[in-house]
Design a protein around this motif. Sequence first.
Motif, PDB file in Angstrom:
ATOM      1  N   GLY A 119       2.178  14.355  42.855  1.00 12.51           N
ATOM      2  CA  GLY A 119       2.105  13.130  43.633  1.00 12.51           C
ATOM      3  C   GLY A 119       1.908  11.906  42.761  1.00 12.51           C
ATOM      4  N   THR A 120       1.076  12.050  41.744  1.00 11.47           N
ATOM      5  CA  THR A 120       0.865  10.937  40.806  1.00 11.47           C
ATOM      6  C   THR A 120       2.130  10.647  40.021  1.00 11.47           C
ATOM      7  OG1 THR A 120      -1.495  11.466  40.586  1.00 11.47           O
ATOM      8  CG2 THR A 120      -0.481  10.168  38.827  1.00 11.47           C
ATOM      9  N   LEU A 121       2.789  11.689  39.521  1.00 12.15           N
ATOM     10  CA  LEU A 121       3.991  11.511  38.711  1.00 12.15           C
ATOM     11  C   LEU A 121       5.115  10.836  39.486  1.00 12.15           C
ATOM     12  CD1 LEU A 121       5.547  12.039  36.084  1.00 12.15           C
ATOM     13  CD2 LEU A 121       6.076  14.336  36.952  1.00 12.15           C
ATOM     14  N   ALA A 122       5.189  11.081  40.780  1.00 10.05           N
ATOM     15  CA  ALA A 122       6.279  10.514  41.582  1.00 10.05           C
ATOM     16  C   ALA A 122       6.267   8.993  41.572  1.00 10.05           C
ATOM     17  CB  ALA A 122       6.189  11.027  43.015  1.00 10.05           C
ATOM     18  N   VAL A 123       5.087   8.386  41.454  1.00 11.62           N
ATOM     19  CA  VAL A 123       4.983   6.923  41.571  1.00 11.62           C
ATOM     20  C   VAL A 123       5.559   6.206  40.349  1.00 11.62           C
ATOM     21  CG1 VAL A 123       3.385   4.995  41.855  1.00 11.62           C
ATOM     22  CG2 VAL A 123       3.038   7.101  43.175  1.00 11.62           C
ATOM     23  N   PRO A 124       5.098   6.477  39.117  1.00  5.99           N
ATOM     24  CA  PRO A 124       5.743   5.821  37.979  1.00  5.99           C
ATOM     25  C   PRO A 124       7.201   6.220  37.810  1.00  5.99           C
ATOM     26  CG  PRO A 124       4.220   7.527  37.231  1.00  5.99           C
ATOM     27  CD  PRO A 124       3.972   7.328  38.695  1.00  5.99           C
ATOM     28  N   LEU A 125       7.533   7.453  38.205  1.00  9.99           N
ATOM     29  CA  LEU A 125       8.923   7.880  38.100  1.00  9.99           C
ATOM     30  C   LEU A 125       9.816   7.064  39.025  1.00  9.99           C
ATOM     31  CD1 LEU A 125      10.737   9.904  36.681  1.00  9.99           C
ATOM     32  CD2 LEU A 125      10.290  11.527  38.528  1.00  9.99           C
ATOM     33  N   ALA A 126       9.296   6.704  40.202  1.00 11.90           N
ATOM     34  CA  ALA A 126      10.057   5.840  41.104  1.00 11.90           C
ATOM     35  C   ALA A 126      10.313   4.486  40.461  1.00 11.90           C
ATOM     36  CB  ALA A 126       9.300   5.671  42.419  1.00 11.90           C
ATOM     37  N   TYR A 127       9.314   3.964  39.766  1.00  7.76           N
ATOM     38  CA  TYR A 127       9.480   2.672  39.076  1.00  7.76           C
ATOM     39  C   TYR A 127      10.578   2.766  38.024  1.00  7.76           C
ATOM     40  CZ  TYR A 127       8.375  -1.568  36.458  1.00  7.76           C
ATOM     41  OH  TYR A 127       8.461  -2.787  35.824  1.00  7.76           O
ATOM     42  N   LEU A 167      -6.008   7.381  43.667  1.00  4.37           N
ATOM     43  CA  LEU A 167      -5.949   7.736  45.081  1.00  4.37           C
ATOM     44  C   LEU A 167      -5.655   9.213  45.304  1.00  4.37           C
ATOM     45  CD1 LEU A 167      -4.040   4.630  46.508  1.00  4.37           C
ATOM     46  CD2 LEU A 167      -6.477   5.150  46.708  1.00  4.37           C
ATOM     47  N   ARG A 168      -5.037   9.854  44.341  1.00  2.00           N
ATOM     48  CA  ARG A 168      -4.671  11.260  44.510  1.00  2.00           C
ATOM     49  C   ARG A 168      -5.714  12.216  43.931  1.00  2.00           C
ATOM     50  NH1 ARG A 168      -1.162   7.864  45.223  1.00  2.00           N
ATOM     51  NH2 ARG A 168       0.738   8.190  46.448  1.00  2.00           N
ATOM     52  N   LEU A 169      -6.528  11.755  43.024  1.00  2.00           N
ATOM     53  CA  LEU A 169      -7.586  12.603  42.471  1.00  2.00           C
ATOM     54  C   LEU A 169      -8.927  12.368  43.165  1.00  2.00           C
ATOM     55  CD1 LEU A 169      -6.701  12.362  38.675  1.00  2.00           C
ATOM     56  CD2 LEU A 169      -6.341  14.316  40.189  1.00  2.00           C
ATOM     57  N   TYR A 170      -9.091  11.208  43.789  1.00  2.00           N
ATOM     58  CA  TYR A 170     -10.339  10.916  44.497  1.00  2.00           C
ATOM     59  C   TYR A 170     -10.508  11.879  45.675  1.00  2.00           C
ATOM     60  CZ  TYR A 170     -13.763   8.385  47.339  1.00  2.00           C
ATOM     61  OH  TYR A 170     -14.856   8.043  48.097  1.00  2.00           O
ATOM     62  N   GLN A 171     -11.678  12.504  45.762  1.00  3.49           N
ATOM     63  CA  GLN A 171     -11.999  13.436  46.842  1.00  3.49           C
ATOM     64  C   GLN A 171     -11.029  14.615  46.913  1.00  3.49           C
ATOM     65  OE1 GLN A 171     -14.808  12.796  49.581  1.00  3.49           O
ATOM     66  NE2 GLN A 171     -15.324  12.206  47.490  1.00  3.49           N
ATOM     67  N   LEU A 172     -10.357  14.919  45.818  1.00  7.24           N
ATOM     68  CA  LEU A 172      -9.476  16.087  45.788  1.00  7.24           C
ATOM     69  C   LEU A 172     -10.315  17.344  45.963  1.00  7.24           C
ATOM     70  CD1 LEU A 172      -6.530  17.037  45.295  1.00  7.24           C
ATOM     71  CD2 LEU A 172      -7.141  17.309  42.880  1.00  7.24           C
ATOM     72  N   SER A 219       0.744   4.763  50.167  1.00  8.91           N
ATOM     73  CA  SER A 219       1.178   5.362  51.418  1.00  8.91           C
ATOM     74  C   SER A 219       0.264   6.516  51.816  1.00  8.91           C
ATOM     75  CB  SER A 219       2.619   5.869  51.285  1.00  8.91           C
ATOM     76  OG  SER A 219       2.955   6.743  52.340  1.00  8.91           O
ATOM     77  N   LEU A 220      -0.320   6.448  53.015  1.00  9.23           N
ATOM     78  CA  LEU A 220      -1.133   7.561  53.501  1.00  9.23           C
ATOM     79  C   LEU A 220      -0.309   8.835  53.550  1.00  9.23           C
ATOM     80  CD1 LEU A 220      -3.700   7.578  56.370  1.00  9.23           C
ATOM     81  CD2 LEU A 220      -1.933   9.332  56.320  1.00  9.23           C
ATOM     82  N   TRP A 221       0.946   8.735  53.935  1.00  9.37           N
ATOM     83  CA  TRP A 221       1.855   9.879  53.992  1.00  9.37           C
ATOM     84  C   TRP A 221       1.871  10.610  52.646  1.00  9.37           C
ATOM     85  CZ3 TRP A 221       7.814   8.975  55.051  1.00  9.37           C
ATOM     86  CH2 TRP A 221       8.468  10.201  55.155  1.00  9.37           C
ATOM     87  N   HIS A 222       2.118   9.870  51.585  1.00 11.51           N
ATOM     88  CA  HIS A 222       2.242  10.488  50.266  1.00 11.51           C
ATOM     89  C   HIS A 222       0.879  10.867  49.690  1.00 11.51           C
ATOM     90  CE1 HIS A 222       3.501  10.827  45.965  1.00 11.51           C
ATOM     91  NE2 HIS A 222       4.528  11.401  46.547  1.00 11.51           N
ATOM     92  N   ILE A 223      -0.142  10.063  49.946  1.00 10.55           N
ATOM     93  CA  ILE A 223      -1.492  10.407  49.473  1.00 10.55           C
ATOM     94  C   ILE A 223      -1.923  11.743  50.071  1.00 10.55           C
ATOM     95  CG2 ILE A 223      -3.929   9.756  49.574  1.00 10.55           C
ATOM     96  CD1 ILE A 223      -3.012   6.814  49.515  1.00 10.55           C
ATOM     97  N   HIS A 224      -1.688  11.915  51.370  1.00  7.26           N
ATOM     98  CA  HIS A 224      -2.132  13.155  52.018  1.00  7.26           C
ATOM     99  C   HIS A 224      -1.469  14.378  51.404  1.00  7.26           C
ATOM    100  CE1 HIS A 224      -3.204  16.209  54.851  1.00  7.26           C
ATOM    101  NE2 HIS A 224      -1.940  16.394  55.183  1.00  7.26           N
ATOM    102  N   PHE A 225      -0.160  14.347  51.240  1.00 11.21           N
ATOM    103  CA  PHE A 225       0.516  15.524  50.694  1.00 11.21           C
ATOM    104  C   PHE A 225       0.206  15.726  49.214  1.00 11.21           C
ATOM    105  CE2 PHE A 225       2.757  15.234  54.664  1.00 11.21           C
ATOM    106  CZ  PHE A 225       2.977  16.563  54.982  1.00 11.21           C
ATOM    107  N   SER A 226      -0.340  14.699  48.567  1.00 11.53           N
ATOM    108  CA  SER A 226      -0.840  14.867  47.198  1.00 11.53           C
ATOM    109  C   SER A 226      -2.217  15.511  47.181  1.00 11.53           C
ATOM    110  CB  SER A 226      -0.903  13.498  46.501  1.00 11.53           C
ATOM    111  OG  SER A 226       0.374  12.896  46.442  1.00 11.53           O
ATOM    112  N   HIS A 227      -2.862  15.599  48.346  1.00 15.63           N
ATOM    113  CA  HIS A 227      -4.159  16.270  48.487  1.00 15.63           C
ATOM    114  C   HIS A 227      -4.024  17.632  49.160  1.00 15.63           C
ATOM    115  CE1 HIS A 227      -7.455  13.169  47.722  1.00 15.63           C
ATOM    116  NE2 HIS A 227      -6.340  12.525  47.427  1.00 15.63           N
ATOM    117  N   TYR A 228      -2.824  18.013  49.498  1.00 11.47           N
ATOM    118  CA  TYR A 228      -2.566  19.193  50.323  1.00 11.47           C
ATOM    119  C   TYR A 228      -1.784  20.191  49.471  1.00 11.47           C
ATOM    120  CZ  TYR A 228      -0.859  21.606  54.624  1.00 11.47           C
ATOM    121  OH  TYR A 228      -0.561  22.508  55.619  1.00 11.47           O
ATOM    122  N   GLY A 229      -2.316  21.390  49.287  1.00 10.35           N
ATOM    123  CA  GLY A 229      -1.752  22.318  48.313  1.00 10.35           C
ATOM    124  C   GLY A 229      -0.540  23.072  48.785  1.00 10.35           C
TER     125      GLY A 229
END
Length: 507
Positions: free
Chosen positions: A92-100, A21-26, A125-135
């Motif tokens: 953004g990607t790293l935050a997800v497994p790290l949360a687990y 979700l974070r690399l798609y359409q980056l 989360s759209l919130w987190h996906i967006h900021f993972s696409h925003y530099g």
Amino acid sequence: MHWTRRDWLALVLITCLAAALRLYQLGVVPPGFQFDEAFNAIDARSVLAGNRPLFLPANAGREVVYTYVQASLIRLFGLNVWTLRLASALFGTLAVPLAYVLLRVILRRDSRRIALFTSLTLAISLWHIHFSHYGIRVIMMPVIFSLAFGAYWLGHHAETSRRRIAAYAASGLLIGLSVWTHPTGRLAPFVPILFTLWLLWRNPDARPAGLRLQLDSPLGGLFLTGVLAFIVFLPLGIEFYRHPEFFVGHASEVSVFAERVSGDSPLAALAANVLHVLGMFSVAGDWEWTHNLAGRPVFDLLMAAAYFLGIGIWALRLNRAVRTRGCVETDPAKSDAREPDADALFLLLTWALVMLLPSVLSEAAPNYSRTLPSLPALFVAAGLGLAWVSHLQRPHQYAGIAAAALILLYSGYRAVYDYFVVFPDRQEVYYLYDADKLDALAYLQTLSAGSQVYLSQLWGDHHATVSMLRREMNIKSLDASDTLALPPPDMGVVFAFPHEQLERAEQ
């Protein structure tokens, strides 16, 4: 924590989902290249040229860590929009497994399910996906805070003195680093301070009996953490001392107590901000198109129901911890009633609430950028709610698991559709992300094949996105009001003006 193959499988699956979700359409969504991103790109290129700043004063002032990360990626992959946003996608990607991992480590009761549902909620989360696409730099904070506050929890709960001291030291270094990364790092010390007060209140035996301060105790650990955080912060602190405007400039401008923001009623503005931040989860979210599909709340109705259910569970469990304060685990009659996750739940609550303050205390609440550092602690409520739902066994044994899965699937579908289909198609996004500037530059580049193109300084030098990108093209900036450019041999000359300068263009 007992780690099993199921944990490894869950970790792999949620990491793959988050990365997809974070690399798609980056580099494509959001369209264009917003001027905040352009300022970061200009500074990253300056770093590659040999500049080594401690703070970046342009564009209201910015901390430097994200810029150094971007510069490293540009050196590896070249300068383009995809590379400049890659830093956000990676963090953004790293935050997800790290949360687990964090929740599996610090929670005891039903930790696997809570960790899984929390990290899945974060992943979709759209919130987190967006900021993972925003530099921009704020995306680093959930990663840094997960490590810093997780380490601080270990400082109190690790089995040996050496491990406790090492954990406190790691927490101090990371909290110090957070101040170099984003303004919310300045609030980070409040989390270990409040958590330590909770530990001393909950465990009277942990209070120091004399003058000796043990580094593996709560107060000693707080002291060690604070000293190391201060040492890491010190070079930046000296820079702030030399240039106080770096520290207070932008914050004072957007503060809810500034007259420009609240007029003569700062308390009324503060109360309104509290309501706006509380309502962002299910009523109305951030209205800024650069942060969100304007007004979209954090959760859809189904996920919001699970989230508020989790809030209730969280409150009940902490209330149980307060009521059973002082129970000793050697007394079976009392230890059974003791909340095993009291410390972890309080730490997560403190983290979430402290990191919501930047939006509460500033204009245009709710602001998803200023509150992003509250993740993933904030989403633990969703994890608690979904975990509770998943245990339901009526009318069928797997009814609860199916219900939780359906909530996640529906919420994920809504987020993906809203972000990758609806959001980039909005006209507001086209202009606010400067896609119009990129289209104009693309058109001018086609003209540059047979002519020398001179672009007005209003865009050519004074707009960060255009200023950065035109340097990679055969487009020069020129003040045409007092300068005449003669065409090179066998070429024409094109003078380009933005629509704001229509009268000058006609002259």
